[in-house]
Design an enzyme around this catalytic site. Structure first.
Site, mmCIF file in Angstrom:
data_model
loop_
_atom_site.group_PDB
_atom_site.id
_atom_site.type_symbol
_atom_site.label_atom_id
_atom_site.label_comp_id
_atom_site.label_asym_id
_atom_site.label_seq_id
_atom_site.Cartn_x
_atom_site.Cartn_y
_atom_site.Cartn_z
ATOM 1 N N ARG A 280 25.078 51.547 -61.482
ATOM 2 C CA ARG A 280 23.221 50.957 -60.792
ATOM 3 C C ARG A 280 23.912 49.298 -61.387
ATOM 4 O O ARG A 280 24.024 48.912 -62.319
ATOM 5 C CB ARG A 280 22.263 50.804 -62.011
ATOM 6 C CG ARG A 280 21.050 49.973 -61.396
ATOM 7 C CD ARG A 280 20.653 50.052 -59.937
ATOM 8 N NE ARG A 280 19.052 49.852 -59.786
ATOM 9 C CZ ARG A 280 19.079 48.150 -59.441
ATOM 10 N NH1 ARG A 280 19.723 48.018 -58.736
ATOM 11 N NH2 ARG A 280 18.089 48.184 -59.058
ATOM 12 N N HIS B 243 21.213 42.796 -61.774
ATOM 13 C CA HIS B 243 20.317 43.303 -61.154
ATOM 14 C C HIS B 243 19.070 42.467 -62.420
ATOM 15 O O HIS B 243 19.588 42.844 -63.764
ATOM 16 C CB HIS B 243 19.590 43.905 -60.300
ATOM 17 C CG HIS B 243 19.270 45.557 -61.297
ATOM 18 N ND1 HIS B 243 20.039 45.878 -61.815
ATOM 19 C CD2 HIS B 243 17.745 45.398 -61.464
ATOM 20 C CE1 HIS B 243 19.637 47.220 -62.625
ATOM 21 N NE2 HIS B 243 18.232 47.119 -62.815
ATOM 22 N N HIS C 63 14.272 41.730 -62.610
ATOM 23 C CA HIS C 63 13.668 42.369 -62.471
ATOM 24 C C HIS C 63 12.357 41.671 -63.547
ATOM 25 O O HIS C 63 12.918 40.951 -64.579
ATOM 26 C CB HIS C 63 13.014 43.030 -62.074
ATOM 27 C CG HIS C 63 13.484 44.290 -62.834
ATOM 28 N ND1 HIS C 63 13.138 44.433 -64.502
ATOM 29 C CD2 HIS C 63 14.630 45.442 -62.937
ATOM 30 C CE1 HIS C 63 13.687 45.745 -65.117
ATOM 31 N NE2 HIS C 63 14.913 45.693 -63.940
ATOM 32 N N GLU D 15 12.349 46.574 -68.722
ATOM 33 C CA GLU D 15 12.519 47.883 -68.598
ATOM 34 C C GLU D 15 13.026 48.445 -69.510
ATOM 35 O O GLU D 15 14.238 48.195 -71.087
ATOM 36 C CB GLU D 15 14.017 47.623 -67.821
ATOM 37 C CG GLU D 15 14.836 48.631 -67.355
ATOM 38 C CD GLU D 15 16.005 48.947 -66.555
ATOM 39 O OE1 GLU D 15 15.595 47.453 -65.560
ATOM 40 O OE2 GLU D 15 16.978 49.489 -66.726
ATOM 41 N N HIS E 246 20.991 42.667 -66.138
ATOM 42 C CA HIS E 246 21.756 43.502 -66.705
ATOM 43 C C HIS E 246 22.453 44.992 -65.591
ATOM 44 O O HIS E 246 22.080 44.525 -64.498
ATOM 45 C CB HIS E 246 20.717 44.100 -67.400
ATOM 46 C CG HIS E 246 19.209 45.619 -66.762
ATOM 47 N ND1 HIS E 246 18.150 44.029 -66.625
ATOM 48 C CD2 HIS E 246 19.003 46.349 -66.200
ATOM 49 C CE1 HIS E 246 17.469 44.850 -66.207
ATOM 50 N NE2 HIS E 246 18.081 46.189 -65.332
ATOM 51 N N GLU F 205 10.470 49.788 -57.675
ATOM 52 C CA GLU F 205 12.737 49.623 -57.379
ATOM 53 C C GLU F 205 13.346 48.990 -56.039
ATOM 54 O O GLU F 205 14.376 48.684 -56.510
ATOM 55 C CB GLU F 205 12.962 50.995 -58.138
ATOM 56 C CG GLU F 205 14.630 51.925 -57.882
ATOM 57 C CD GLU F 205 15.391 51.082 -59.589
ATOM 58 O OE1 GLU F 205 14.290 50.276 -61.035
ATOM 59 O OE2 GLU F 205 16.406 51.323 -59.909
#
Ligand SMILES: *[C@@H]1O[C@H](CO)[C@@H](O)[C@H](O)[C@H]1NC(C)=O
Length: 319
Positions: free
Chosen positions: A143, A146, A148, A152, A191, A216
């Protein structure tokens, strides 16, 4: 708070008065009516669930003398799973919103290397303060890096994961987490996640975000950024030539396959506070009917907005 004990006392008095008003004969409260209660007593019916999903029946919306059979089409497997929705206990008032969401009804985002499906406030209006994502990565799949604006929190379900981050002090952090372990990234901290090859099939985990509005599909990924910045700007930013970016992806990758990296430590040294917590190694607190593990910010210091109670409940026991 000098006013508080007084307020508490007032509340207690009101409760007593209400109780006395509907109290049956024989109460010691002198002012209570001696015979008829102001409302009928609650039903003696224990109002248990009428079936479980294992039962081989066609469930009907009937409870006692209430309800009637279904004449139209029926989704029997879903009705078997939701007995108290199809034939609610008579104690229900019916005004409480839906309090569960099966990931089976979530739209799944399929990628080369894995998938992700989410629950947020759009599908579950009650859940305004948290959203969830169930994610699966094949061995070595990433993944990508990224960001946000929500925090998380994660719980590893199966396999193991390498996670890496860098905080606002420029301190990096790299660790490997196993089933039952946690990670937490504060809002805005970049992360990246990679499934190890400890299991041939990779890993799966549950993510929780501290805002029901999270999506997401709206995170900010490195490849998304690269593909939307003019290559001239990229070249000058990284102090290289434009042709160094000849083969960058034309759009966000999100999840993609890669080679499992060996376990490594962060070259810059780890951040002072860990972004992972090895909850799998923590002893459970045994209780009658089950066990509990509580992980909050007193022991997992960075995890300031989400705490966990991992509860096991023996068959028939009650939380
Ligand atoms: C973590 O939080 C606890 C409780 O607030 C505190 O006693 C402890 O010193 C903190 N640990 C670190 C490493 O900061």
């Amino acid at each position: 708070m000098p006013g508080l004990p007084f307020k508490k006392a007032v509340v207690a008095t009101i409760c007593l008065a209400t109780f006395a008003y509907s109290a049956p004969a024989g109460t010691l409260v002198a002012s209570a009516p001696s015979s008829t209660p102001t409302a009928p007593y609650a039903s003696e019916n224990p109002n248990g669930m009428l079936w479980t999903e294992q039962e081989d029946i066609t469930p009907e919306p009937i409870r006692g003398t209430l309800g009637a059979t279904i004449l139209g089409p029926q989704n029997v497997p879903m009705d078997l799973q939701n007995a108290d929705l199809l034939a609610p206990p008579s104690t229900d008032s019916g005004t409480v919103g839906n309090a569960k969401w099966p990931f089976s009804l979530s739209h799944n985002r399929l990628q080369t290397g894995g998938w992700a499906r989410q629950q947020n406030v759009q599908v579950m209006p009650l859940a305004t303060e948290m959203a969830g994502v169930n994610m699966r990565l094949e061995a070595g799949a990433l993944r990508e890096l990224h960001w946000h604006k929500t925090a998380e929190w994660a719980y590893v379900l199966k396999g193991s994961m390498n996670i890496a981050t860098m905080n606002f002090n420029g301190e990096s952090f790299y660790d490997t987490v196993n089933p039952g372990d946690l990670w937490y990234f504060p809002p805005g901290v970049p992360h990246v996640l990679q499934a190890t090859a400890d299991l041939a099939e990779g890993a799966e985990f549950l993510l929780v975000f501290d805002d029901g509005d999270f999506s997401e599909d709206s995170t900010f990924s490195l490849t998304d950024w690269l593909s939307h910045v003019p290559k001239d700007v990229l070249a000058r930013n990284f102090q290289t030539t434009v042709d160094a970016f000849d083969r960058i992806p034309g759009k966000e990758l999100y999840i993609f396959p890669s080679t499992p990296l060996p376990k490594a430590s962060s070259p810059q040294g780890n951040a002072a506070l860990p972004y992972t917590f090895k909850a799998s190694q923590m002893p459970v607190t045994p209780l009658s009917g089950g066990t509990v593990k509580i992980v909050d910010s007193t022991i997992f210091n960075v995890s300031t907005t989400i705490a966990m109670a991992e509860v096991t409940v023996e068959p028939g026991a009650m939380r």
